[in-house]
Structures are given as structure tokens and as C-alpha cells.
Design a protein around this motif. Structure first.
Motif, PDB file in Angstrom:
ATOM      1  N   LYS A   1       0.809  -1.223   0.000  1.00 46.26           N
ATOM      2  CA  LYS A   1       0.000   0.000   0.000  1.00 46.26           C
ATOM      3  C   LYS A   1       0.841   1.273   0.000  1.00 46.26           C
ATOM      4  CE  LYS A   1      -4.031  -2.062   2.127  1.00 46.26           C
ATOM      5  NZ  LYS A   1      -4.944  -2.086   3.247  1.00 46.26           N
ATOM      6  N   ASP A   2       1.992   1.272   0.676  1.00 41.65           N
ATOM      7  CA  ASP A   2       2.806   2.477   0.761  1.00 41.65           C
ATOM      8  C   ASP A   2       3.779   2.607  -0.407  1.00 41.65           C
ATOM      9  OD1 ASP A   2       1.566   3.127   3.122  1.00 41.65           O
ATOM     10  OD2 ASP A   2       3.066   2.149   4.357  1.00 41.65           O
ATOM     11  N   ASP A   3       3.663   1.734  -1.382  1.00 49.30           N
ATOM     12  CA  ASP A   3       4.569   1.751  -2.519  1.00 49.30           C
ATOM     13  C   ASP A   3       4.268   2.952  -3.420  1.00 49.30           C
ATOM     14  OD1 ASP A   3       6.584   0.967  -4.190  1.00 49.30           O
ATOM     15  OD2 ASP A   3       5.796  -1.032  -4.541  1.00 49.30           O
ATOM     16  N   VAL A   4       5.285   3.388  -4.137  1.00 45.94           N
ATOM     17  CA  VAL A   4       5.136   4.465  -5.098  1.00 45.94           C
ATOM     18  C   VAL A   4       5.190   3.826  -6.481  1.00 45.94           C
ATOM     19  CG1 VAL A   4       6.199   6.550  -6.024  1.00 45.94           C
ATOM     20  CG2 VAL A   4       6.238   6.122  -3.569  1.00 45.94           C
ATOM     21  N   TRP A   5       4.218   4.138  -7.307  1.00 46.09           N
ATOM     22  CA  TRP A   5       4.149   3.565  -8.646  1.00 46.09           C
ATOM     23  C   TRP A   5       4.584   4.610  -9.652  1.00 46.09           C
ATOM     24  CZ3 TRP A   5       3.372  -1.547  -8.976  1.00 46.09           C
ATOM     25  CH2 TRP A   5       2.901  -2.178  -7.824  1.00 46.09           C
ATOM     26  N   VAL A   6       5.473   4.224 -10.541  1.00 49.37           N
ATOM     27  CA  VAL A   6       6.051   5.169 -11.493  1.00 49.37           C
ATOM     28  C   VAL A   6       5.740   4.729 -12.924  1.00 49.37           C
ATOM     29  CG1 VAL A   6       7.892   5.901  -9.934  1.00 49.37           C
ATOM     30  CG2 VAL A   6       8.294   3.978 -11.482  1.00 49.37           C
ATOM     31  N   THR A   7       5.865   5.680 -13.830  1.00 50.23           N
ATOM     32  CA  THR A   7       5.632   5.409 -15.246  1.00 50.23           C
ATOM     33  C   THR A   7       6.805   4.621 -15.818  1.00 50.23           C
ATOM     34  OG1 THR A   7       6.719   7.445 -15.923  1.00 50.23           O
ATOM     35  CG2 THR A   7       4.339   7.572 -15.504  1.00 50.23           C
ATOM     36  N   PRO A   8       6.591   3.994 -16.970  1.00 50.09           N
ATOM     37  CA  PRO A   8       7.700   3.270 -17.605  1.00 50.09           C
ATOM     38  C   PRO A   8       8.914   4.158 -17.869  1.00 50.09           C
ATOM     39  CG  PRO A   8       5.638   2.642 -18.620  1.00 50.09           C
ATOM     40  CD  PRO A   8       5.332   3.773 -17.669  1.00 50.09           C
ATOM     41  N   ARG A   9       8.697   5.417 -18.227  1.00 45.12           N
ATOM     42  CA  ARG A   9       9.813   6.323 -18.498  1.00 45.12           C
ATOM     43  C   ARG A   9      10.689   6.488 -17.256  1.00 45.12           C
ATOM     44  NH1 ARG A   9      10.932  11.483 -17.492  1.00 45.12           N
ATOM     45  NH2 ARG A   9       8.873  11.917 -16.684  1.00 45.12           N
ATOM     46  N   ILE A  10      10.072   6.708 -16.112  1.00 53.54           N
ATOM     47  CA  ILE A  10      10.824   6.876 -14.868  1.00 53.54           C
ATOM     48  C   ILE A  10      11.479   5.558 -14.463  1.00 53.54           C
ATOM     49  CG2 ILE A  10      10.625   7.406 -12.401  1.00 53.54           C
ATOM     50  CD1 ILE A  10       8.380   9.393 -13.215  1.00 53.54           C
ATOM     51  N   ALA A  11      10.763   4.452 -14.644  1.00 54.33           N
ATOM     52  CA  ALA A  11      11.325   3.139 -14.319  1.00 54.33           C
ATOM     53  C   ALA A  11      12.575   2.869 -15.154  1.00 54.33           C
ATOM     54  CB  ALA A  11      10.286   2.056 -14.549  1.00 54.33           C
ATOM     55  N   LYS A  12      12.532   3.209 -16.434  1.00 53.52           N
ATOM     56  CA  LYS A  12      13.698   3.005 -17.308  1.00 53.52           C
ATOM     57  C   LYS A  12      14.865   3.874 -16.863  1.00 53.52           C
ATOM     58  CE  LYS A  12      11.222   3.410 -21.159  1.00 53.52           C
ATOM     59  NZ  LYS A  12      10.833   3.454 -22.567  1.00 53.52           N
ATOM     60  N   GLU A  13      14.573   5.112 -16.451  1.00 50.84           N
ATOM     61  CA  GLU A  13      15.633   5.994 -15.957  1.00 50.84           C
ATOM     62  C   GLU A  13      16.271   5.424 -14.700  1.00 50.84           C
ATOM     63  OE1 GLU A  13      14.152   9.964 -15.389  1.00 50.84           O
ATOM     64  OE2 GLU A  13      13.606  10.188 -17.490  1.00 50.84           O
ATOM     65  N   LEU A  14      15.460   4.934 -13.769  1.00 52.38           N
ATOM     66  CA  LEU A  14      15.981   4.361 -12.529  1.00 52.38           C
ATOM     67  C   LEU A  14      16.879   3.154 -12.799  1.00 52.38           C
ATOM     68  CD1 LEU A  14      12.791   4.505 -10.277  1.00 52.38           C
ATOM     69  CD2 LEU A  14      14.894   5.783  -9.915  1.00 52.38           C
ATOM     70  N   LEU A  15      16.447   2.323 -13.751  1.00 57.26           N
ATOM     71  CA  LEU A  15      17.190   1.101 -14.059  1.00 57.26           C
ATOM     72  C   LEU A  15      18.335   1.326 -15.044  1.00 57.26           C
ATOM     73  CD1 LEU A  15      14.135  -1.273 -14.342  1.00 57.26           C
ATOM     74  CD2 LEU A  15      15.989  -1.500 -12.686  1.00 57.26           C
ATOM     75  N   GLY A  16      18.314   2.452 -15.727  1.00 59.41           N
ATOM     76  CA  GLY A  16      19.358   2.732 -16.709  1.00 59.41           C
ATOM     77  C   GLY A  16      19.206   1.906 -17.976  1.00 59.41           C
ATOM     78  N   VAL A  17      17.972   1.632 -18.364  1.00 63.70           N
ATOM     79  CA  VAL A  17      17.718   0.882 -19.593  1.00 63.70           C
ATOM     80  C   VAL A  17      16.955   1.757 -20.581  1.00 63.70           C
ATOM     81  CG1 VAL A  17      17.711  -1.336 -18.409  1.00 63.70           C
ATOM     82  CG2 VAL A  17      15.566  -0.131 -18.732  1.00 63.70           C
TER      83      VAL A  17
END
Length: 61
Positions: free
Chosen positions: A6-22
Motif C-alpha cells: 500500500k505504501d509503494d510508489v508507482w512510477v511510469t515506464p519512463r521513470i522506471a527506465k531511468e531508474l534502471l538505466g535501460v
């Protein structure tokens, strides 16, 4: 699908790719299918990724 925190933060694919560096969305899909990161579908076209699961994956937990 894995349990949703419930306390998780959900991000868009663009932000997820930036975080992962892909660069490819397919990479996000592969990581989610293998269970390394969590995702949820808002509808048939919109997918969100769990920021907590991405950070856990990056830290090696």
C-alpha cells in the motif's frame, strides 16, 4: 501478480527506465515477468512499475 504494498510508489515506464538505466520497455517487461520488479496495469495500455521493487532490485535484495 505479486502482492501490492500500500505504501509503494508507482512510477511510469519512463521513470522506471531511468531508474534502471535501460532504454527499452521490453527490458522492463522481462524484469517484471521474471519477478524481479513489480508492475500493475491501470488499464490495457497503461502500466505502472513499483519504485520500491526497482530500488530493491538495484540494491540486490
Amino acid at each position: 501478480m505479486s502482492e501490492i504494498i500500500k505504501d509503494d510508489v508507482w512510477v511510469t515506464p519512463r521513470i522506471a527506465k531511468e531508474l534502471l538505466g535501460v532504454k527499452q520497455t521490453a527490458t522492463l517487461t522481462k524484469l517484471a515477468v521474471k519477478g524481479f520488479i513489480k508492475r500493475k496495469k491501470a488499464n490495457s495500455k497503461i502500466i505502472y512499475y513499483s519504485k520500491n521493487s526497482i530500488l530493491s532490485y538495484l540494491s540486490g535484495v
